[in-house]
Write a protein that holds these residues in place. Structure first.
Motif: not given
Length: 62
Positions: A9-14, A17-20, A46-54
């Motif tokens: 699943v592609l996740m993106k940081c809100e 903008g980092y994607e993984e 990278l920044c320890l904020h929440d990542m959600y599904r892109k």
């Protein structure tokens, strides 16, 4: 041979903008841990904020 048979699943940081790509099996484990949420999320490395599904609605107007 060590093939990855998991679906990813592609996740993106809100925040940054980092994607993984994250294995779906990892997200299923995280769903069972509190705090419970309607949306899959995890911490950005990278920044320890929440990542959600892109494809999350929170990214639809950005």
């Amino acid at each position: 041979m060590t093939d990855n048979t998991d679906k990813n699943v592609l996740m993106k940081c809100e925040n940054c903008g980092y994607e993984e790509l994250v294995p779906l099996s990892d997200l299923e484990i995280l769903r069972e841990l509190p705090p419970f949420s309607d949306e899959d999320h995890l911490l950005c490395p990278l920044c320890l904020h929440d990542m959600y599904r892109k494809d999350s609605p929170r990214f639809s107007n950005k």
